[in-house]
Design a protein around this motif. Structure first.
Motif, PDB file in Angstrom:
ATOM      1  N   TYR A  58       0.803  -1.234   0.000  1.00 62.04           N
ATOM      2  CA  TYR A  58       0.000   0.000   0.000  1.00 62.04           C
ATOM      3  C   TYR A  58       0.832   1.278   0.000  1.00 62.04           C
ATOM      4  N   TYR A  59       1.948   1.244  -0.657  1.00 61.99           N
ATOM      5  CA  TYR A  59       2.702   2.473  -0.869  1.00 61.99           C
ATOM      6  C   TYR A  59       2.768   2.717  -2.367  1.00 61.99           C
ATOM      7  N   ALA A  60       2.834   3.995  -2.685  1.00 65.41           N
ATOM      8  CA  ALA A  60       3.006   4.347  -4.096  1.00 65.41           C
ATOM      9  C   ALA A  60       4.455   4.068  -4.498  1.00 65.41           C
ATOM     10  N   ASN A  61       4.691   3.805  -5.781  1.00 67.40           N
ATOM     11  CA  ASN A  61       6.055   3.603  -6.230  1.00 67.40           C
ATOM     12  C   ASN A  61       6.402   4.625  -7.301  1.00 67.40           C
ATOM     13  N   GLY A  62       7.669   4.607  -7.701  1.00 68.09           N
ATOM     14  CA  GLY A  62       8.134   5.589  -8.680  1.00 68.09           C
ATOM     15  C   GLY A  62       8.241   4.999 -10.071  1.00 68.09           C
ATOM     16  N   ASN A  63       7.350   4.061 -10.348  1.00 68.98           N
ATOM     17  CA  ASN A  63       7.439   3.322 -11.595  1.00 68.98           C
ATOM     18  C   ASN A  63       6.165   3.566 -12.402  1.00 68.98           C
ATOM     19  N   LYS A  64       6.309   4.363 -13.443  1.00 69.65           N
ATOM     20  CA  LYS A  64       5.143   4.751 -14.242  1.00 69.65           C
ATOM     21  C   LYS A  64       4.483   3.533 -14.885  1.00 69.65           C
ATOM     22  N   ALA A  65       5.341   2.644 -15.439  1.00 68.25           N
ATOM     23  CA  ALA A  65       4.830   1.496 -16.188  1.00 68.25           C
ATOM     24  C   ALA A  65       4.039   0.542 -15.313  1.00 68.25           C
ATOM     25  N   SER A  66       4.342   0.557 -14.002  1.00 64.92           N
ATOM     26  CA  SER A  66       3.669  -0.405 -13.114  1.00 64.92           C
ATOM     27  C   SER A  66       2.224  -0.019 -12.876  1.00 64.92           C
ATOM     28  N   GLN A  67       1.887   1.245 -13.185  1.00 69.61           N
ATOM     29  CA  GLN A  67       0.582   1.734 -12.757  1.00 69.61           C
ATOM     30  C   GLN A  67      -0.574   0.990 -13.378  1.00 69.61           C
ATOM     31  N   GLU A  68      -0.348   0.437 -14.600  1.00 65.31           N
ATOM     32  CA  GLU A  68      -1.474  -0.282 -15.215  1.00 65.31           C
ATOM     33  C   GLU A  68      -1.748  -1.613 -14.538  1.00 65.31           C
ATOM     34  N   TYR A  69      -0.753  -2.087 -13.746  1.00 62.84           N
ATOM     35  CA  TYR A  69      -0.967  -3.351 -13.046  1.00 62.84           C
ATOM     36  C   TYR A  69      -1.427  -3.153 -11.610  1.00 62.84           C
ATOM     37  N   LEU A  70      -1.524  -1.906 -11.163  1.00 60.37           N
ATOM     38  CA  LEU A  70      -1.907  -1.662  -9.776  1.00 60.37           C
ATOM     39  C   LEU A  70      -3.390  -1.930  -9.562  1.00 60.37           C
ATOM     40  N   LEU A  71      -3.702  -2.418  -8.372  1.00 63.32           N
ATOM     41  CA  LEU A  71      -5.099  -2.640  -8.020  1.00 63.32           C
ATOM     42  C   LEU A  71      -5.801  -1.302  -7.903  1.00 63.32           C
ATOM     43  N   GLU A  72      -7.097  -1.346  -8.099  1.00 64.61           N
ATOM     44  CA  GLU A  72      -7.856  -0.106  -8.059  1.00 64.61           C
ATOM     45  C   GLU A  72      -7.790   0.563  -6.674  1.00 64.61           C
ATOM     46  N   ASP A  73      -7.790  -0.261  -5.609  1.00 64.43           N
ATOM     47  CA  ASP A  73      -7.784   0.379  -4.292  1.00 64.43           C
ATOM     48  C   ASP A  73      -6.391   0.881  -3.906  1.00 64.43           C
ATOM     49  N   VAL A  74      -5.415   0.711  -4.811  1.00 64.33           N
ATOM     50  CA  VAL A  74      -4.106   1.336  -4.600  1.00 64.33           C
ATOM     51  C   VAL A  74      -4.003   2.580  -5.469  1.00 64.33           C
ATOM     52  N   ILE A  75      -4.116   2.380  -6.767  1.00 66.94           N
ATOM     53  CA  ILE A  75      -3.965   3.515  -7.681  1.00 66.94           C
ATOM     54  C   ILE A  75      -5.110   4.507  -7.520  1.00 66.94           C
ATOM     55  N   GLY A  76      -6.266   3.958  -7.103  1.00 66.72           N
ATOM     56  CA  GLY A  76      -7.431   4.840  -7.010  1.00 66.72           C
ATOM     57  C   GLY A  76      -7.578   5.504  -5.657  1.00 66.72           C
ATOM     58  N   ASP A  77      -6.680   5.194  -4.724  1.00 67.46           N
ATOM     59  CA  ASP A  77      -6.804   5.768  -3.385  1.00 67.46           C
ATOM     60  C   ASP A  77      -5.962   7.036  -3.310  1.00 67.46           C
TER      61      ASP A  77
END
Lengths: 374, 296, 361
Positions: free
Chosen positions: C304-323
């Motif tokens: 549950y921490y954000a990362n510095g990887n742009k490409a990873s964002q499409e694989y993030l769960l909604e309750d991570v990227i969307g929070d």
């Protein structure tokens, strides 16, 4: 020397200092003291003698207050001491281990009991000096117990227990830790101090020689019972039982059949051996099995057959134990018994004529042997 | 020769495990902090030969020790540590003595078991035990619940994160160090000494004070030092159980070392702590020596 | 950032070991990765992975400055990284060995450059903010429905703190987090290195000090989740973990994380290779593995921490990227501030001030 003989136990007017009245002491199932009664008188030097486990230490601990009685009562000067705790009894004890306080100097050890009585400083100082003088410890007053010798420690223990001038002093194997030579010297010192202070001493010992040396009376104990209470001479010369005879000193025991004869008994003890005779006032009741106890030093050994002896047996020398002042001959009779005979070596080279395998005659007087019931 | 070797063993031990580390710490305490690896200067450059050694020594000074005197934090922390160590030693003694006494009075066949029970906590990690105390002392913890249940208190009291919790933690943790040496002296105590004292007029209680206590003195002293010395530099217990107002030199040391990254100051704090400890350690040694002489 | 203290003391027994098989030794924060990734790395590369954890930057830094840690990859936070780079603790990355570096997110890289110019020594692993963990129910009960749960006033206004004291407030035991927040609250530059400005923070803490139950950098996770306390100043991911634990426990404790509206500190945990790493080659392989978009997403989904990887964002769960408390929106992002490391002299002032704040001495 004393003008009158010191025998308070024979004086019905004397009030005993200590009375044991039907005292029984049990530890769980084990009976340490079994319905025992005993009187000890003032100024006595009384010895409790017996093998370990006979109950002598228990008696002493009951006097000191470390054990209660299960039944019966103990009186000190006529008062039941059961409710009096140890620290309130006019009784002091000298412990077998001496129990000197290692953190205190000799002086402070001796003063310990006096300080508990809150005596004035001066009185304590005087009393301690007195005790130091009595026990010849003046020079060691400021040493710690571990800085003095065993004999000196023993004297400190004595001084400490005497300091409060108790009515009764209990000594638990007081000389047990000393070597033989020192022990003998100390025995006389103890007697001397007892006489000087006039304190009643009760000593517990398993060493019969020590008991005989120091005590005015000796109580021989076995399995929680008193077997005989008497003066050392009486205990030695007229033991009342085989147990006492055997426990005190060296003795020849001859088992035989007694038959009343004149002022004593005739005893037949083996096929082919002469009938022995012993004078006694004791009544064995109906004749029957008996023991004859004869001290070795009362048996005369000779190469030639002596004339006119009532008790005379023949045997061969099996062994000779040379003890310096004494020689003990172990003589085997034809019937198999071995009888010990002791002779004082009054001459420098004694009895060269008697040696191993020699045939000798053993004899003793009618009063030398004691007849004992089985 | 063999004798010499045997004597050398303890000295070698002392040298490698105490003296050399101490000299290293002392050396760092005389250095200056720097942003480098290692984070202080100067470092000894043997490659530069004699000049390197000279430069090295020229770079050392007592500035850091001087610095410790300029901020009241340090002497307050030392004083507060001394106070906490002292009081908790006394408390450990008060708790530990009866335990040791009870063990020594227990029947022979019980003693190994009791001894085991005293040592048993050591089988669990120290950290876990301190954490367990956090659970016990917290507002909703067992102790508060128990006190509420018994009606001693009617609202939970704050124990965790106070000095009280620190004392409890130290007493608990160091209790075996107090109990065992006292037990060792009490166990050797000859029962007849107490009987002798009673025989000479002491009550049970006064026999205890006049005989038992003085004779267990060496155990008491050993136990007190074994508690006091580590308690003085204690860090984990005040960090976990104490509050932020609990001031102890161990925490100051940690902060100098980790937060300020100032190894030289941290080392100076440690050297001073050691100097403070040397006094009790020497006293302790003398007690041991006296004890040996008394027994010898 | 995160968990301060202690287990460090127990875990100091690590040193470089010479192994026959190739191995990479990674030293990361505790509870900071999906452990399946570790197995995956070993499978993909055939390299043995030795994974150790720490829970305070200070402990890591001490090891780095002592030298000879034996680790190939370590994860200091931004300010610590910068200082350690200056001390010469790290080696420059060989970017030719890091093809996945193109996955990195420029928004983050731009910010980490202030610690590590050109990102020459490190890559970003995770980042987050420092803010307020609030037990909503309890706080509303005490302060009413308009409780300022998204403002520093919640913890720096004595009037609020006095009321909250009974239900419990924890502060991070980290002056580098708390002092900038206090400065921000009174409108000073949170990144000030001026001792006189820093000293003003004391005036913020002093009136609220009696109401702070504890200064601690990790206990608040459990304390929040159990409902033992109602407010904690803490790190975003930790508070979100507390939120999830409370959910799992089903104990009616509702935890929310808010970056304060006044502005929140943004921090970055960076992966770097020690200058004396035994296996720098393996270390690069590990970094490259982590920068793989799917791997990085797996890690973020787990912690549950954000990362510095742009490409990873499409694989993030909604309750991570969307929070928004993990991936803040543009406006909030603008409102975040960063700090730079104190030099030794200022650090001493800060530590001393912090001791004074905590202990009154």
């Amino acid at each position: 020397m004393a003008q009158t003989v010191f025998e308070p136990w024979n004086d019905p007017d004397q009030e005993p200092l200590i009375q044991f009245r039907n005292v029984t002491k049990r530890f769980g199932d084990f009976t340490a003291i079994d319905n025992l009664s005993l009187d000890i008188f003032e100024r006595e030097f009384f010895a409790l003698l017996g093998p370990s486990g006979c109950g002598k230490t228990t008696m002493m601990r009951m006097l000191a207050g470390f054990e209660g009685v299960s039944e019966g009562a103990i009186y000190l000067s006529g008062k039941d001491i059961a409710p009096v705790p140890p620290n309130k009894r006019a009784v002091n004890m000298m412990f077998q281990s001496y129990a000197l306080f290692p953190h205190l100097s000799v002086w402070d050890n001796i003063a310990f009991g006096l300080k508990r009585d809150r005596l004035p400083k001066k009185a304590i100082g005087d009393r301690v000096s007195e005790m130091l003088q009595l026990t010849r410890l003046e020079k060691f007053a400021h040493r710690k117990p571990h800085q003095i010798s065993g004999g000196q420690r023993q004297r400190v223990a004595l001084a400490r227990s005497l300091a409060k001038a108790p009515k009764l002093l209990l000594l638990d194997e007081p000389l047990g830790a000393l070597d033989k030579k020192l022990r003998q010297d100390t025995q006389f010192e103890l007697m001397d101090i007892q006489e000087k202070t006039g304190t009643t001493f009760v000593i517990v010992t398993h060493d019969q020689e020590e008991a005989m040396t120091v005590a005015s009376r000796v109580a021989v104990m076995d399995e929680g019972r008193l077997i005989q209470v008497d003066t050392p001479a009486q205990i030695y010369e007229s033991p009342n039982s085989l147990y006492v005879a055997d426990f005190i000193g060296d003795v020849n025991i001859i088992e035989g059949h007694a038959k009343k004869s004149g002022d004593g008994y005739d005893i037949t003890f083996a096929e082919g051996q002469p009938v022995l005779h012993a004078k006694t006032s004791r009544d064995l009741g109906s004749a029957g099995k008996c023991y004859l106890a004869i001290r070795p030093e009362k048996v005369t050994v000779s190469a030639e057959k002596p004339e006119g002896r009532t008790n005379l047996v023949k045997g061969t020398i099996l062994d000779i134990a040379y003890l310096g002042n004494l020689s003990t001959y172990h003589v085997k009779l034809a019937s198999g018994q071995i009888i010990k005979a002791q002779t004082a070596n009054t001459r420098r080279i004694a009895r060269r004529d008697l040696t191993w395998e020699d045939e000798v005659w053993l004899s003793w007087t009618e009063t030398a042997a004691v007849v004992l019931e089985v | 020769m063999r004798r010499l070797v045997l004597i050398a063993v303890p000295y070698l031990w002392l040298l490698t495990l105490f003296l050399i580390p101490f000299l290293i710490v002392l050396k760092i305490s005389l250095s200056d902090t720097a942003l480098s690896i290692p984070p202080y200067t100067p470092t000894l450059d043997l490659g530069a030969g004699w000049t390197g050694v000279k430069e090295f020594f020229a770079g050392l000074d007592f500035e850091n020790f001087w610095f410790l005197t300029t901020d009241e934090l340090y002497w307050k922390a030392y004083l507060s540590s001394l106070q906490i160590a002292f009081l908790s030693t006394i408390m450990t003694l008060i708790v530990g003595y009866p335990i040791a006494y009870g063990m020594a009075q227990a029947p022979d066949e019980w003693r190994p078991t009791l001894m085991l029970l005293v040592i048993l906590p050591f089988w669990t990690s120290f950290l876990i035990r301190v954490y367990a105390w956090m659970g016990i002392l917290s507002r909703e913890g067992l102790l508060n619940q128990f006190l509420l249940w018994t009606g001693v208190i009617d609202a939970p009291v704050k124990i965790l994160n106070t000095d009280t919790a620190v004392y409890i933690g130290i007493v608990y943790t160091y209790l075996p160090f107090m109990v065992l040496p006292i037990y060792a002296t009490l166990e050797k105590l000859d029962e007849s000494l107490l009987e002798a004292a009673e025989d000479l007029g002491c009550s049970r209680a006064s026999a205890f004070w006049l005989v038992t206590v003085p004779l267990s003195k060496s155990g008491i002293i050993a136990g007190c030092f074994l508690v006091f010395i580590p308690a003085l530099g204690e860090f984990v217990i005040p960090s976990l159980l104490g509050g932020s107002q609990t001031l102890m030199i161990g925490k100051v040391l940690w902060e100098e070392f980790f937060n300020n990254r100032d190894w030289p100051i941290a080392s100076a704090v440690a050297v001073v702590l050691l100097l403070i400890l040397i006094v009790p350690i020497i006293l302790f040694q003398r007690n041991e020596q006296k004890q040996r002489e008394a027994e010898g | 950032m995160r968990n301060h203290l202690l287990t460090a003391a127990a875990s100091l027994a690590l040193f470089a070991g010479m192994a026959t098989a190739e191995e990479v030794r990674v030293y990361n924060w505790s509870d900071y990765i999906d452990e399946d990734l570790l197995d995956k790395f070993e499978e993909e590369t055939g390299i043995d992975l030795v994974y150790d954890v720490f829970d305070s930057n200070e402990v890591l830094e001490t090891k780095m400055l002592a030298g000879g840690s034996g680790y190939d990859v370590v994860v200091p936070s931004g300010t610590f990284l910068q200082r350690q780079i200056t001390a010469g603790a790290f080696q420059k990355l060989d970017k030719s060995k890091l093809p996945n570096i193109e996955n990195m997110w420029d928004v983050v890289e731009k910010r980490t450059e202030q610690y590590d110019p050109d990102n020459a020594y490190s890559i970003n692993y995770m980042w987050g903010t420092t803010g307020l963990g609030v037990n909503v129910g309890k706080v509303r009960e005490v302060l009413g429905d308009d409780a300022p749960i998204n403002s520093l006033a919640l913890v720096f206004d004595p009037a609020n703190m006095e009321k909250l004291a009974d239900c419990g407030v924890h502060f991070l035991d980290a002056p580098a987090e708390m002092i900038p927040a206090a400065l921000k609250y009174i409108g000073e530059d949170p990144n000030s290195h001026d001792p006189d400005v820093i000293a003003k923070a004391e005036g913020v803490f002093e009136p609220v000090r009696p109401y702070i139950q504890k200064f601690h950098s990790s206990e608040y996770i459990n304390a929040l989740a159990n409902g033992d306390i109602c407010v904690a100043v803490g790190w975003s991911g930790d508070i979100l973990q507390a939120r999830d634990r409370a959910d799992e426990a089903g104990n009616d404790v509702e935890i929310v994380y808010n970056a304060p509206v006044e502005g929140a500190q943004m921090w970055f945990d960076q992966m770097a290779i020690p200058v004396d790493a035994p296996n720098p080659d393996g270390a690069h392989k590990f970094l490259n593995f982590i920068m793989d978009a799917e791997n990085m997403a797996a890690a973020s989904n787990y912690v549950y921490y954000a990362n510095g990887n742009k490409a990873s964002q499409e694989y993030l769960l909604e309750d991570v990227i969307g929070d928004p408390s993990i991936y803040p929106d543009e406006a909030t992002l603008e409102n975040l501030f960063t700090t730079t490391p104190y030099d030794a002299r200022v650090q001493r002032v800060v530590t001393r001030l912090w001791t004074k704040i905590k202990s009154g001495t």
